[in-house]
Design an enzyme around this catalytic site. Structure first.
Site, PDB file in Angstrom:
ATOM      1  CG  LEU A  88     113.201 -33.925  -9.082  1.00  0.00           C
ATOM      2  CD1 LEU A  88     113.155 -34.429 -10.511  1.00  0.00           C
ATOM      3  CD2 LEU A  88     113.290 -32.415  -9.052  1.00  0.00           C
ATOM      4  CG  LEU A  89     110.721 -35.791  -2.204  1.00  0.00           C
ATOM      5  CD1 LEU A  89     110.755 -35.868  -0.690  1.00  0.00           C
ATOM      6  CD2 LEU A  89     110.514 -37.171  -2.778  1.00  0.00           C
ATOM      7  CG  ASP A  90     105.333 -30.508  -4.057  1.00  0.00           C
ATOM      8  OD1 ASP A  90     104.390 -31.315  -4.185  1.00  0.00           O
ATOM      9  OD2 ASP A  90     105.161 -29.298  -3.848  1.00  0.00           O
ATOM     10  CB  SER A  91     108.675 -32.259  -9.636  1.00  0.00           C
ATOM     11  OG  SER A  91     109.748 -31.518  -9.120  1.00  0.00           O
ATOM     12  NE  ARG A 114     103.508 -33.444  -6.516  1.00  0.00           N
ATOM     13  CZ  ARG A 114     102.375 -32.989  -5.996  1.00  0.00           C
ATOM     14  NH1 ARG A 114     101.226 -33.530  -6.330  1.00  0.00           N
ATOM     15  NH2 ARG A 114     102.393 -31.971  -5.158  1.00  0.00           N
TER      16      ARG A 114
END
Length: 145
Positions: A88-91, A114
Site C-alpha cells: 500500500l505505497l500510495d494509500s 505513507r
C-alpha cells in the site's frame, strides 16, 4: 511481456487487479500463456491482490474483505496464486483494522509508503529504522499475526 522475454533477469510486480484485468482480457492466448509462465517462475508477482487500492475506496471492514476477495478469486482461478505480501505505497491511510484483516487473510507482510510525519521523523532521525513489526489489535487477539 515482450521486455521480460528479452531480459530473463527482469521481474515485475502488479498490485491492483481491476486494472490488470482490463489489460489481461484484451490479450491473445499466446500472451496469456507467456504471462502464466512468468507467474509460475516467480518473475511476475502479484502483491496485495485486491480489486482496487484499499484506502478511500474501501473504508469499512466488509468493503476491505469484499475488495480483497474479488481480486484473490480472480488470481486463484486464472493463475493458481494468492498473494502473500500487501503493498500500500500510495494509500491515504492505514488502520490497524486493515492490517489485522490482511493478517487474517494470510498476508505475511504489509509495506506502506505513507505514514505520519512525526512517526517518520522519529523512526528515521532518531531510531534509524523505518522497519517495524505491526501487531494489530494484539491486546485483544494476541501476537500470533
Amino acid at each position: 511481456i515482450e521486455q521480460m522475454e528479452k531480459r530473463p533477469q527482469t521481474k515485475f510486480t502488479y498490485v491492483e487487479i481491476k486494472y490488470f484485468t482490463m489489460w489481461y482480457t484484451r490479450q491473445n492466448q499466446e500472451t496469456k500463456d507467456k504471462l502464466k509462465k512468468f507467474v509460475k517462475e516467480g518473475r511476475f508477482e502479484f502483491l496485495n491482490g485486491g480489486w482496487s487500492a484499499n484506502d478511500e475506496a474501501c473504508p469499512a471492514y466488509q468493503d476491505i474483505i469484499d475488495n480483497m476477495m474479488t481480486g484473490h478469486q480472480f488470481l486463484q482461478k486464472e493463475f493458481g496464486v494468492t498473494p502473500r505480501v500487501a503493498w500500500l505505497l500510495d494509500s491515504f491511510g492505514h488502520s490497524s483494522a486493515n492490517a489485522r484483516l490482511y493478517a487474517d487473510m494470510g498476508l505475511e507482510a504489509l509495506f506502506v509508503g505513507r505514514l505520519d510525519m512525526r512517526d517518520r521523523d522519529q523512526r528515521f532521525e532518531h531510531d534509524h529504522s523505518l522497519n517495524y513489526l505491526w501487531r494489530p489489535f494484539s491486546k485483544h487477539f494476541g501476537d500470533s499475526n
